[in-house]
Design an enzyme around this catalytic site. Structure first.
Site, PDB file in Angstrom:
ATOM      1  N   THR A  58       0.852  -1.201   0.000  1.00  0.00           N
ATOM      2  CA  THR A  58       0.000   0.000   0.000  1.00  0.00           C
ATOM      3  C   THR A  58       0.886   1.250   0.000  1.00  0.00           C
ATOM      4  O   THR A  58       0.486   2.299  -0.493  1.00  0.00           O
ATOM      5  CB  THR A  58      -0.968   0.019   1.205  1.00  0.00           C
ATOM      6  OG1 THR A  58      -0.241   0.202   2.405  1.00  0.00           O
ATOM      7  CG2 THR A  58      -1.790  -1.259   1.266  1.00  0.00           C
ATOM      8  N   ARG A 177     -42.203  24.947   7.870  1.00  0.00           N
ATOM      9  CA  ARG A 177     -41.114  24.487   8.741  1.00  0.00           C
ATOM     10  C   ARG A 177     -39.763  24.912   8.176  1.00  0.00           C
ATOM     11  O   ARG A 177     -39.671  25.366   7.033  1.00  0.00           O
ATOM     12  CB  ARG A 177     -41.157  22.962   8.906  1.00  0.00           C
ATOM     13  CG  ARG A 177     -40.861  22.205   7.630  1.00  0.00           C
ATOM     14  CD  ARG A 177     -40.759  20.702   7.846  1.00  0.00           C
ATOM     15  NE  ARG A 177     -40.434  20.032   6.590  1.00  0.00           N
ATOM     16  CZ  ARG A 177     -40.156  18.743   6.474  1.00  0.00           C
ATOM     17  NH1 ARG A 177     -40.186  17.962   7.552  1.00  0.00           N
ATOM     18  NH2 ARG A 177     -39.870  18.214   5.310  1.00  0.00           N
ATOM     19  N   GLN A 229     -38.493  13.803   0.296  1.00  0.00           N
ATOM     20  CA  GLN A 229     -38.603  12.783  -0.754  1.00  0.00           C
ATOM     21  C   GLN A 229     -38.950  13.416  -2.097  1.00  0.00           C
ATOM     22  O   GLN A 229     -38.313  13.152  -3.120  1.00  0.00           O
ATOM     23  CB  GLN A 229     -39.698  11.764  -0.375  1.00  0.00           C
ATOM     24  CG  GLN A 229     -39.304  10.749   0.675  1.00  0.00           C
ATOM     25  CD  GLN A 229     -39.587  11.193   2.102  1.00  0.00           C
ATOM     26  OE1 GLN A 229     -39.591  12.386   2.418  1.00  0.00           O
ATOM     27  NE2 GLN A 229     -39.787  10.242   2.992  1.00  0.00           N
ATOM     28  N   HIS A 257     -33.232  18.424  11.851  1.00  0.00           N
ATOM     29  CA  HIS A 257     -34.430  18.995  12.461  1.00  0.00           C
ATOM     30  C   HIS A 257     -34.127  20.215  13.331  1.00  0.00           C
ATOM     31  O   HIS A 257     -33.105  20.284  14.008  1.00  0.00           O
ATOM     32  CB  HIS A 257     -35.129  17.941  13.326  1.00  0.00           C
ATOM     33  CG  HIS A 257     -35.410  16.657  12.589  1.00  0.00           C
ATOM     34  ND1 HIS A 257     -36.204  16.602  11.473  1.00  0.00           N
ATOM     35  CD2 HIS A 257     -34.986  15.384  12.802  1.00  0.00           C
ATOM     36  CE1 HIS A 257     -36.266  15.346  11.034  1.00  0.00           C
ATOM     37  NE2 HIS A 257     -35.524  14.595  11.820  1.00  0.00           N
TER      38      HIS A 257
HETATM   39  O1  LIG Z   1     -39.660  15.483   4.515  1.00  0.00           O
HETATM   40  C1  LIG Z   1     -39.835  14.649   5.411  1.00  0.00           C
HETATM   41  N1  LIG Z   1     -39.896  13.320   5.115  1.00  0.00           N
HETATM   42  C2  LIG Z   1     -40.109  12.360   6.055  1.00  0.00           C
HETATM   43  O2  LIG Z   1     -40.159  11.142   5.726  1.00  0.00           O
HETATM   44  C3  LIG Z   1     -40.281  12.785   7.386  1.00  0.00           C
HETATM   45  N2  LIG Z   1     -40.499  12.107   8.553  1.00  0.00           N
HETATM   46  C4  LIG Z   1     -40.541  13.041   9.541  1.00  0.00           C
HETATM   47  O3  LIG Z   1     -40.716  12.787  10.758  1.00  0.00           O
HETATM   48  N3  LIG Z   1     -40.372  14.291   9.020  1.00  0.00           N
HETATM   49  C5  LIG Z   1     -40.207  14.154   7.687  1.00  0.00           C
HETATM   50  N4  LIG Z   1     -39.980  15.062   6.701  1.00  0.00           N
END
Ligand SMILES: O=c1[nH]c(=O)c2[nH]c(=O)[nH]c2[nH]1
Length: 295
Positions: A58, A177, A229, A257
């Site tokens: 290596t 949010r 998502q 968060h």
């Molecule tokens: O955009 C989000 N997707 C999630 O799957 C999810 N789950 C969660 O508790 N908050 C969020 N926010």
């Protein structure tokens, strides 16, 4: 009798810096990267019989990366990774696959007195440009390019509601949010037959990176996000449309968060819902939303 069913080895965290000095303008350009090399091949006996004759040390891999960096361009990282990976498979008969990961640490040129400085730079955040180039004997060169560690936050324009609700649910529907994530976005190129094909594609690598970064940031900012998502899927669709030579796009997005804090216990102070101003950023746990989109 036990046998080796999978084996690879190599050098990780090879740190390399290369400077280009433009003699005419006096401008210098710097590239700093961290490289990982992993090799596979007829190496089982090194594990089972202490047969080091099949082991390319290596330490030699580290030396090779330095020498390749001196003899070849290190940008774009897609080309450098492909050059290094090809070298190992072509040089050693018993090595049949080489994976080279290159993480480029961005040095941004300083502006001093309103002018780009010829030789001073600063680190703008923890974002890196990453490449994984894999050469498999007889199977061409596969390359995944990526943006990693790009930290973003929007203070409104994001919601999450009407999700599955049952006896485990405490989260209320949220219509406004904070959304923050550290973007890890990759795109897999159609397989290249050889290093010449990678060389011909050179202008496309920077263009794809710029397009992916712009699409990610513009979509993040402009979209009223119904969920991580859906927002990341919209990013994938646009990148697939913008770069026809890629086979797939993937995102891995932590949902960082920020919790509201109820301060009503202090003289009825209003700090939730429409009155929320002071939040508690959470370091953990975080959501983690991943997706790969292919053609
Ligand atoms: O955009 C989000 N997707 C999630 O799957 C999810 N789950 C969660 O508790 N908050 C969020 N926010």
């Amino acid at each position: 009798m036990a046998s080796v069913s999978a084996a690879q080895y190599g050098k990780d965290n090879i740190r390399v810096y290369k400077v280009h000095k433009d003699e005419k303008t006096g401008f210098q350009t710097v590239v700093e990267m961290t490289v990982c090399v992993l090799l596979k091949g007829d190496i089982e006996t090194s594990y089972t019989e202490a047969d080091n004759s099949v082991v390319v040390a290596t330490d030699s891999m580290k030396n090779t990366v330095y020498i390749m960096a001196k003899q070849h361009p290190v940008t774009p990282a897609e080309l450098f990774g492909a050059i290094v990976a090809t070298h190992f498979v072509e040089t050693y008969k018993h090595i049949h696959s080489a994976e080279v990961k290159v993480k480029v640490h961005r040095w941004t040129r300083l502006t001093v007195d309103g002018m780009p400085h010829p030789h001073s730079f600063f680190r703008d955040g923890s974002e890196t440009r990453n490449v994984e180039a894999t050469v498999m004997e007889g199977n061409g060169i596969s390359i995944r390019s990526a943006i990693a560690g790009l930290l973003v936050l929007k203070s409104t324009g994001s919601a999450f509601h009407t999700f599955y609700r049952d006896e485990y649910t405490t989260l209320p529907d949220v219509y406004d949010r904070i959304l923050s994530t550290e973007v890890d976005c990759g795109w897999k190129w159609n397989t290249f037959s050889n290093i010449n094909e990678v060389e011909s594609a050179v202008p496309k690598f920077d263009n794809a990176w710029e397009a992916a970064r712009k699409i990610t940031l513009d979509t993040f900012a402009k979209e009223v996000s119904p969920s991580v998502q859906n927002t990341l899927y919209k990013m994938c669709e646009q990148i697939m449309a913008a770069v026809p030579e890629i086979a797939a796009v993937d995102y891995s997005l932590p949902n960082k968060h920020y919790f509201e804090i109820d301060l009503s216990w202090h003289k009825g102070l209003q700090n939730t819902g429409k009155d929320a101003e002071v939040y508690a950023p959470q370091s953990d746990p975080n959501g983690l939303i991943q997706c790969t989109v292919s053609r």
